[in-house]
Design a protein around this motif. Structure first.
Motif, PDB file in Angstrom:
ATOM      1  N   VAL A  93       0.841  -1.202   0.000  1.00  0.00           N
ATOM      2  CA  VAL A  93       0.000   0.000   0.000  1.00  0.00           C
ATOM      3  C   VAL A  93       0.873   1.248   0.000  1.00  0.00           C
ATOM      4  N   ALA A  94       1.926   1.235   0.816  1.00  0.00           N
ATOM      5  CA  ALA A  94       2.836   2.383   0.889  1.00  0.00           C
ATOM      6  C   ALA A  94       3.487   2.660  -0.457  1.00  0.00           C
ATOM      7  N   ARG A  95       3.800   1.614  -1.191  1.00  0.00           N
ATOM      8  CA  ARG A  95       4.441   1.790  -2.499  1.00  0.00           C
ATOM      9  C   ARG A  95       3.510   2.535  -3.466  1.00  0.00           C
ATOM     10  N   VAL A  96       2.246   2.183  -3.481  1.00  0.00           N
ATOM     11  CA  VAL A  96       1.297   2.867  -4.359  1.00  0.00           C
ATOM     12  C   VAL A  96       1.113   4.318  -3.925  1.00  0.00           C
ATOM     13  N   LEU A  97       1.109   4.554  -2.618  1.00  0.00           N
ATOM     14  CA  LEU A  97       0.904   5.909  -2.104  1.00  0.00           C
ATOM     15  C   LEU A  97       2.175   6.747  -2.149  1.00  0.00           C
ATOM     16  N   ARG A 129       6.423   2.581   4.647  1.00  0.00           N
ATOM     17  CA  ARG A 129       5.465   1.598   5.169  1.00  0.00           C
ATOM     18  C   ARG A 129       4.967   1.985   6.562  1.00  0.00           C
ATOM     19  N   SER A 130       5.813   2.638   7.350  1.00  0.00           N
ATOM     20  CA  SER A 130       5.393   3.060   8.693  1.00  0.00           C
ATOM     21  C   SER A 130       4.363   4.179   8.652  1.00  0.00           C
ATOM     22  N   ASP A 131       4.145   4.781   7.482  1.00  0.00           N
ATOM     23  CA  ASP A 131       3.143   5.845   7.338  1.00  0.00           C
ATOM     24  C   ASP A 131       1.729   5.297   7.153  1.00  0.00           C
ATOM     25  N   VAL A 132       1.591   4.008   6.884  1.00  0.00           N
ATOM     26  CA  VAL A 132       0.289   3.422   6.550  1.00  0.00           C
ATOM     27  C   VAL A 132      -0.402   2.881   7.795  1.00  0.00           C
ATOM     28  N   VAL A 133      -1.622   3.340   8.030  1.00  0.00           N
ATOM     29  CA  VAL A 133      -2.461   2.857   9.128  1.00  0.00           C
ATOM     30  C   VAL A 133      -3.653   2.138   8.512  1.00  0.00           C
ATOM     31  N   PHE A 134      -3.803   0.858   8.779  1.00  0.00           N
ATOM     32  CA  PHE A 134      -4.967   0.132   8.274  1.00  0.00           C
ATOM     33  C   PHE A 134      -6.193   0.475   9.122  1.00  0.00           C
ATOM     34  N   THR A 135      -7.319   0.692   8.466  1.00  0.00           N
ATOM     35  CA  THR A 135      -8.561   1.087   9.133  1.00  0.00           C
ATOM     36  C   THR A 135      -9.706   0.192   8.662  1.00  0.00           C
ATOM     37  N   SER A 136     -10.892   0.485   9.183  1.00  0.00           N
ATOM     38  CA  SER A 136     -12.076  -0.295   8.804  1.00  0.00           C
ATOM     39  C   SER A 136     -12.737   0.245   7.542  1.00  0.00           C
ATOM     40  N   GLY A 137     -12.140   1.246   6.902  1.00  0.00           N
ATOM     41  CA  GLY A 137     -12.706   1.791   5.668  1.00  0.00           C
ATOM     42  C   GLY A 137     -12.405   3.268   5.530  1.00  0.00           C
ATOM     43  N   PRO A 171      -3.804   9.060 -10.181  1.00  0.00           N
ATOM     44  CA  PRO A 171      -2.530   8.816  -9.491  1.00  0.00           C
ATOM     45  C   PRO A 171      -2.643   9.154  -8.010  1.00  0.00           C
ATOM     46  N   LEU A 172      -2.053   8.317  -7.159  1.00  0.00           N
ATOM     47  CA  LEU A 172      -2.129   8.511  -5.712  1.00  0.00           C
ATOM     48  C   LEU A 172      -0.790   8.849  -5.081  1.00  0.00           C
ATOM     49  N   SER A 173       0.251   9.017  -5.871  1.00  0.00           N
ATOM     50  CA  SER A 173       1.585   9.243  -5.308  1.00  0.00           C
ATOM     51  C   SER A 173       1.632  10.545  -4.527  1.00  0.00           C
ATOM     52  N   MET A 174       1.954  10.440  -3.245  1.00  0.00           N
ATOM     53  CA  MET A 174       2.053  11.636  -2.416  1.00  0.00           C
ATOM     54  C   MET A 174       3.266  12.473  -2.787  1.00  0.00           C
ATOM     55  N   ALA A 175       4.226  11.888  -3.464  1.00  0.00           N
ATOM     56  CA  ALA A 175       5.358  12.663  -3.951  1.00  0.00           C
ATOM     57  C   ALA A 175       4.889  13.692  -4.978  1.00  0.00           C
ATOM     58  N   GLU A 176       3.863  13.320  -5.769  1.00  0.00           N
ATOM     59  CA  GLU A 176       3.311  14.240  -6.756  1.00  0.00           C
ATOM     60  C   GLU A 176       2.246  15.155  -6.160  1.00  0.00           C
ATOM     61  N   LEU A 177       1.418  14.617  -5.289  1.00  0.00           N
ATOM     62  CA  LEU A 177       0.341  15.411  -4.718  1.00  0.00           C
ATOM     63  C   LEU A 177       0.843  16.363  -3.644  1.00  0.00           C
ATOM     64  N   GLY A 178       1.841  15.951  -2.893  1.00  0.00           N
ATOM     65  CA  GLY A 178       2.466  16.825  -1.913  1.00  0.00           C
ATOM     66  C   GLY A 178       1.744  16.948  -0.589  1.00  0.00           C
ATOM     67  N   ALA A 179       0.683  16.165  -0.374  1.00  0.00           N
ATOM     68  CA  ALA A 179      -0.099  16.280   0.858  1.00  0.00           C
ATOM     69  C   ALA A 179       0.558  15.514   2.002  1.00  0.00           C
ATOM     70  N   ASP A 180      -0.065  15.608   3.170  1.00  0.00           N
ATOM     71  CA  ASP A 180       0.458  14.959   4.370  1.00  0.00           C
ATOM     72  C   ASP A 180      -0.282  13.676   4.725  1.00  0.00           C
ATOM     73  N   ALA A 214      -6.179  -8.118   1.409  1.00  0.00           N
ATOM     74  CA  ALA A 214      -7.172  -7.858   0.364  1.00  0.00           C
ATOM     75  C   ALA A 214      -7.028  -6.451  -0.195  1.00  0.00           C
ATOM     76  N   LEU A 215      -6.890  -5.474   0.683  1.00  0.00           N
ATOM     77  CA  LEU A 215      -6.744  -4.089   0.241  1.00  0.00           C
ATOM     78  C   LEU A 215      -5.491  -3.919  -0.606  1.00  0.00           C
ATOM     79  N   ALA A 216      -4.380  -4.470  -0.144  1.00  0.00           N
ATOM     80  CA  ALA A 216      -3.123  -4.340  -0.891  1.00  0.00           C
ATOM     81  C   ALA A 216      -3.227  -4.995  -2.260  1.00  0.00           C
ATOM     82  N   THR A 217      -3.868  -6.154  -2.321  1.00  0.00           N
ATOM     83  CA  THR A 217      -4.011  -6.862  -3.593  1.00  0.00           C
ATOM     84  C   THR A 217      -4.891  -6.082  -4.559  1.00  0.00           C
TER      85      THR A 217
END
Length: 381
Positions: A52-56, A60-68, A188-197, A248-251
């Motif tokens: 998930v972190a790779r797509v974003l 990897r430590s930036d990713v928090v899994f949630t219920s949705g 595109p979801l790359s935060m490198a391009e979007l620049g958000a936090d 499932a989400l990562a796939t």
């Protein structure tokens, strides 16, 4: 029956079901357990987090899994704002009036309970946000700016990078959160391009099960957890992790990202042909949302002189399932807050119908457009 309500939810993809099944059966361990069964689950959870972190474009430590998506948005808006408020006077939050209820209600909570000031930056008649207006709303105590990358009702896509840059130009301290629940798989979801936090996604919009989601939040951004307990997810979201859901989400995200470019072009072409046919054959039809900057899979209309709910019933009789807007507001008699914020009169807003197409669509929608024309005619007669 043709299902065209994919913005509400999507079926679970076969590849996703296959990937998650071991973690519902023989690899069922608790990832916090210190034995081989738990360690096997922990390895899978870490791998899913890295994917998930790779797509974003995050760590990897930036990713928090949630219920949705709703929980991810709540954690972003409340968690970042409250953390910024600690040790300071009540702060300030910026959003817009067309956001998903999970953002608007979180902002309302911060205002009522924590004394935050909330500014709702207006949008234009197509649902677009002016980056300059966002920048002008930033104050010295602005803790967070939160907005949707793509609107869930009309499909309007924002210039997210420009909005983030506008905020940065006046305040290096204000955090920026993007709700990408509807955008994931299309944009595109790359935060490198979007620049958000921070960025929110939900699995059930991508072919993963309901109840799966994630918040990507940069490690330098303080965030107050909403759930307290065992300190899972690096202390940001307590509770035993849903390993099967994370896998499932990562796939689903990997599959959608690999298919995104070709899918967006193909589906957008079919969408445009469908829109043109509806506008040509239904005299009362008006397209809502931006005609150019819109999600490839979204076409939304108002049909003056009808009831949107009545049109939906006629469409279903003809084998087409669609919706009148956000599934989260289904059953409400109130007109869409999104359409009202775009300046559409309340009566006309209640005639709205939204068609949202699946990823992988390759079949022309001529028969659907014909069903729209006959359904509107039946309701209006």
């Amino acid at each position: 029956m043709l299902y065209l309500d994919n913005a509400a939810t999507t079926p679970v993809r076969a590849e996703v079901l296959e990937a998650m099944m071991p973690f519902l059966t023989h690899r069922f361990g608790n990832p916090s357990s210190h034995h081989t069964t738990g360690e096997s689950a922990a390895e899978a959870l870490d791998d899913a987090r890295a994917r998930v972190a790779r797509v974003l474009g995050m760590r990897r430590s930036d990713v928090v899994f949630t219920s949705g998506g709703t929980e991810a948005n709540n954690l972003a808006v409340k968690g970042i704002a409250i953390a910024a408020q600690i040790g300071r006077d009540a702060g300030h939050l910026i959003t817009t009036p067309i956001e998903h209820e999970s953002i608007l209600e979180s902002a309302s909570y911060l205002m009522r309970v924590h004394g935050f000031g909330v500014t709702h930056v207006p949008v234009d008649s197509s649902g677009r946000i002016d980056p300059g207006a966002v920048a002008a709303a930033v104050r010295g105590d602005t803790a967070l700016v939160s907005f949707g990358y793509a609107n869930n009702e009309v499909g309007t896509v924002q210039d997210a990078a420009a909005i983030v840059a506008a905020v940065r130009s006046v305040s290096p301290r204000a955090a920026v959160h993007i709700d990408a629940v509807q955008a994931a798989g299309w944009l595109p979801l790359s935060m490198a391009e979007l620049g958000a936090d921070a960025i929110s996604i939900a699995g059930h919009k991508l072919g993963a099960p309901k109840g799966t989601g994630a918040l990507g939040v940069r490690g330098r951004i303080p965030i107050e957890p909403l759930l307290h307990g065992g300190g899972q997810e690096n202390g940001r979201r307590s509770g035993t992790e849903d390993v099967a859901g994370a896998v499932a989400l990562a796939t689903a995200l990997d599959l959608a990202e690999a298919e995104r470019d070709a899918d967006a072009v193909a589906v957008a072409a079919l969408r445009d042909a469908f829109i043109a046919q509806v506008l040509r054959t239904v005299p009362s039809a008006e397209l809502t949302g931006d005609p150019v900057h819109r999600l490839p899979g979204t076409a939304s209309f108002t049909f003056a002189g009808t009831s949107g709910e009545a049109v939906l019933l006629e469409l279903e009789r003809r084998g087409v399932v669609s919706s009148s807007g956000s599934a989260c507001a289904a059953g409400s008699d109130e007109p869409s807050h999104v359409l009202l914020a775009m300046g559409i009169p309340a009566g006309l807003a209640q005639t709205a119908v939204r068609f949202t197409f699946p990823h992988g669509l390759r079949t022309p929608l001529d028969a659907v457009a014909a069903a729209v024309a006959s359904s509107v005619a039946a309701v209006g007669s």
